[in-house]
Design a protein around this motif. Sequence first.
Motif, PDB file in Angstrom:
ATOM      1  N   ALA A 117     -52.075  53.296  13.432  1.00 54.85           N
ATOM      2  CA  ALA A 117     -52.399  53.046  11.657  1.00 54.85           C
ATOM      3  C   ALA A 117     -51.288  52.769  10.888  1.00 54.85           C
ATOM      4  CB  ALA A 117     -52.955  54.608  11.603  1.00 54.85           C
ATOM      5  N   ASP A 118     -50.115  53.381  11.217  1.00 54.76           N
ATOM      6  CA  ASP A 118     -48.888  53.084  10.241  1.00 54.76           C
ATOM      7  C   ASP A 118     -48.719  51.565  10.281  1.00 54.76           C
ATOM      8  OD1 ASP A 118     -48.716  55.675   9.761  1.00 54.76           O
ATOM      9  OD2 ASP A 118     -47.345  56.262  11.249  1.00 54.76           O
ATOM     10  N   SER A 119     -48.607  51.094  11.257  1.00 57.56           N
ATOM     11  CA  SER A 119     -48.362  49.393  11.757  1.00 57.56           C
ATOM     12  C   SER A 119     -49.267  48.700  11.004  1.00 57.56           C
ATOM     13  CB  SER A 119     -48.301  49.184  13.202  1.00 57.56           C
ATOM     14  OG  SER A 119     -48.044  47.686  13.262  1.00 57.56           O
ATOM     15  N   LYS A 120     -50.605  49.211  11.344  1.00 57.28           N
ATOM     16  CA  LYS A 120     -51.865  48.504  10.638  1.00 57.28           C
ATOM     17  C   LYS A 120     -51.841  48.240   8.890  1.00 57.28           C
ATOM     18  CE  LYS A 120     -56.955  48.102  10.941  1.00 57.28           C
ATOM     19  NZ  LYS A 120     -58.110  48.920  11.345  1.00 57.28           N
ATOM     20  N   PHE A 121     -51.442  49.578   8.540  1.00 56.02           N
ATOM     21  CA  PHE A 121     -51.238  49.569   7.117  1.00 56.02           C
ATOM     22  C   PHE A 121     -50.307  48.608   6.468  1.00 56.02           C
ATOM     23  CE2 PHE A 121     -49.446  51.295   3.263  1.00 56.02           C
ATOM     24  CZ  PHE A 121     -50.455  51.598   2.178  1.00 56.02           C
ATOM     25  N   PHE A 122     -48.999  48.333   7.008  1.00 57.17           N
ATOM     26  CA  PHE A 122     -48.220  47.599   6.521  1.00 57.17           C
ATOM     27  C   PHE A 122     -48.660  46.029   6.704  1.00 57.17           C
ATOM     28  CE2 PHE A 122     -45.553  51.331   6.299  1.00 57.17           C
ATOM     29  CZ  PHE A 122     -45.472  51.243   5.061  1.00 57.17           C
ATOM     30  N   ALA A 123     -49.534  45.768   8.132  1.00 57.38           N
ATOM     31  CA  ALA A 123     -49.897  44.479   8.356  1.00 57.38           C
ATOM     32  C   ALA A 123     -50.892  44.003   7.344  1.00 57.38           C
ATOM     33  CB  ALA A 123     -50.545  44.697   9.749  1.00 57.38           C
ATOM     34  N   ALA A 124     -51.822  45.073   6.566  1.00 62.93           N
ATOM     35  CA  ALA A 124     -52.883  44.635   5.886  1.00 62.93           C
ATOM     36  C   ALA A 124     -51.960  44.271   4.593  1.00 62.93           C
ATOM     37  CB  ALA A 124     -53.729  45.782   5.491  1.00 62.93           C
ATOM     38  N   LEU A 125     -51.075  45.133   4.260  1.00 58.35           N
ATOM     39  CA  LEU A 125     -50.224  44.646   2.911  1.00 58.35           C
ATOM     40  C   LEU A 125     -49.606  43.242   3.147  1.00 58.35           C
ATOM     41  CD1 LEU A 125     -48.169  47.796   1.833  1.00 58.35           C
ATOM     42  CD2 LEU A 125     -50.831  47.269   1.249  1.00 58.35           C
ATOM     43  N   GLY A 126     -49.252  42.836   4.337  1.00 54.95           N
ATOM     44  CA  GLY A 126     -48.914  41.607   4.519  1.00 54.95           C
ATOM     45  C   GLY A 126     -50.076  40.320   4.226  1.00 54.95           C
ATOM     46  N   GLY A 127     -51.181  40.755   4.629  1.00 57.11           N
ATOM     47  CA  GLY A 127     -52.239  40.033   4.274  1.00 57.11           C
ATOM     48  C   GLY A 127     -52.596  39.792   3.020  1.00 57.11           C
ATOM     49  N   TYR A 128     -52.663  40.854   2.220  1.00 56.56           N
ATOM     50  CA  TYR A 128     -52.870  40.918   0.653  1.00 56.56           C
ATOM     51  C   TYR A 128     -51.871  40.252   0.023  1.00 56.56           C
ATOM     52  CZ  TYR A 128     -56.178  44.714   2.260  1.00 56.56           C
ATOM     53  OH  TYR A 128     -57.310  45.380   2.840  1.00 56.56           O
ATOM     54  N   ALA A 129     -50.691  40.319   0.034  1.00 55.36           N
ATOM     55  CA  ALA A 129     -49.652  40.230  -0.811  1.00 55.36           C
ATOM     56  C   ALA A 129     -49.764  38.510  -1.067  1.00 55.36           C
ATOM     57  CB  ALA A 129     -48.157  40.348  -0.064  1.00 55.36           C
ATOM     58  N   PRO A 130     -49.922  37.630  -0.068  1.00 55.86           N
ATOM     59  CA  PRO A 130     -49.892  36.113  -0.588  1.00 55.86           C
ATOM     60  C   PRO A 130     -51.185  35.897  -1.722  1.00 55.86           C
ATOM     61  CG  PRO A 130     -49.473  36.283   1.670  1.00 55.86           C
ATOM     62  CD  PRO A 130     -49.780  37.490   1.283  1.00 55.86           C
ATOM     63  N   ALA A 164     -44.409  48.844  14.969  1.00 56.63           N
ATOM     64  CA  ALA A 164     -45.176  49.000  16.403  1.00 56.63           C
ATOM     65  C   ALA A 164     -44.455  48.955  17.546  1.00 56.63           C
ATOM     66  CB  ALA A 164     -46.105  47.596  16.401  1.00 56.63           C
ATOM     67  N   ARG A 165     -43.319  48.225  17.474  1.00 57.17           N
ATOM     68  CA  ARG A 165     -42.248  47.993  18.528  1.00 57.17           C
ATOM     69  C   ARG A 165     -41.800  49.304  18.785  1.00 57.17           C
ATOM     70  NH1 ARG A 165     -41.531  46.792  23.438  1.00 57.17           N
ATOM     71  NH2 ARG A 165     -39.492  46.184  23.897  1.00 57.17           N
ATOM     72  N   LEU A 166     -41.196  50.119  17.991  1.00 51.86           N
ATOM     73  CA  LEU A 166     -40.841  51.382  18.061  1.00 51.86           C
ATOM     74  C   LEU A 166     -41.687  52.208  18.897  1.00 51.86           C
ATOM     75  CD1 LEU A 166     -38.460  51.968  14.939  1.00 51.86           C
ATOM     76  CD2 LEU A 166     -37.751  51.590  17.254  1.00 51.86           C
ATOM     77  N   SER A 167     -42.775  52.296  18.278  1.00 54.89           N
ATOM     78  CA  SER A 167     -43.898  52.836  18.704  1.00 54.89           C
ATOM     79  C   SER A 167     -44.212  52.528  20.343  1.00 54.89           C
ATOM     80  CB  SER A 167     -45.445  52.803  18.224  1.00 54.89           C
ATOM     81  OG  SER A 167     -46.487  53.437  18.944  1.00 54.89           O
ATOM     82  N   GLU A 168     -44.230  51.408  20.665  1.00 54.39           N
ATOM     83  CA  GLU A 168     -44.478  51.059  22.108  1.00 54.39           C
ATOM     84  C   GLU A 168     -43.233  51.568  22.998  1.00 54.39           C
ATOM     85  OE1 GLU A 168     -44.152  46.607  21.943  1.00 54.39           O
ATOM     86  OE2 GLU A 168     -46.105  46.491  21.423  1.00 54.39           O
TER      87      GLU A 168
END
Length: 269
Positions: free
Chosen positions: A141-154, A208-212
């Motif tokens: 959920a934490d990783s997905k939140f920042f991935a979403a911000l990466g999609g919104y920013a442009p 995500a990587r640290l979680s893995e």
Amino acid sequence: MDPSLVIGLVLAFGSVVAIVSLEGASIGALLLPPPMILVFGATIAVGIAGNTLKDTLRAFKAVPKAFTSKAPAPQQSIEQIIALAEKARADGLLALEAEASETKDTFLAQALQNVADGTDPEELRILMEDQIGTRARSDHADSKFFAALGGYAPTMGIVGTVVSLTHVLENLSDPSTLGPMIASAFVATLWGLLSANFIWLPLSSRIARLSELEIERMTLVMEGVLAVQSGAQPLLLAERLRAMVPERGGKGGSSKGRSTSGESVGEAA
């Protein structure tokens, strides 16, 4: 602390500074408060809108860990579990209760306490798998939140550019100001792309990587503790646990090192 995130961000922003300097432009021309406020403020705002407030707070609490967390070292966990296996064979499972109170690893401590309390192995496996699953979902959920911000920013950058260009069209009567105004308009698009690819998406990938890596370590601990509970022979347990660790950096594998104290095999990245 694993410095890869800091190194990567410094190199990324340094590359931008380098190209701006080589082109003879001014860094100050890119540090315009209005487009930066729009891009960062609107991006975070729509991110909050797409999640719960609790999700947002938890995601931002994960940011310091993304910078300071150290990648788990499976070999340390293996050596610890082998030591526990030897102690259990020598002194019995009840001796693990003292080890549970001394370890700083909450996941391992709870598992050892359950072993000492005589918890059924299947029930213990279910409990530990549930704990691992909960950790994985939280990190996702934490990783997905920042991935979403990466999609919104442009997109927020494009919005800022459109707003600025609208202002440019209102001032066509003064051609001398058109160049600087158009240049300023595109700063919003630049910050939208920079923030997405230099901040939000790297943060998402890092979390995500640290979680893995942590999930791999917890799974290793779970299998080790269950093996200790079943009375596994330490030497064979060491080989089994080493075989579970992926090779990274040219080291690893179960074919190297057979002592229970463990040579450096399968170091974490």
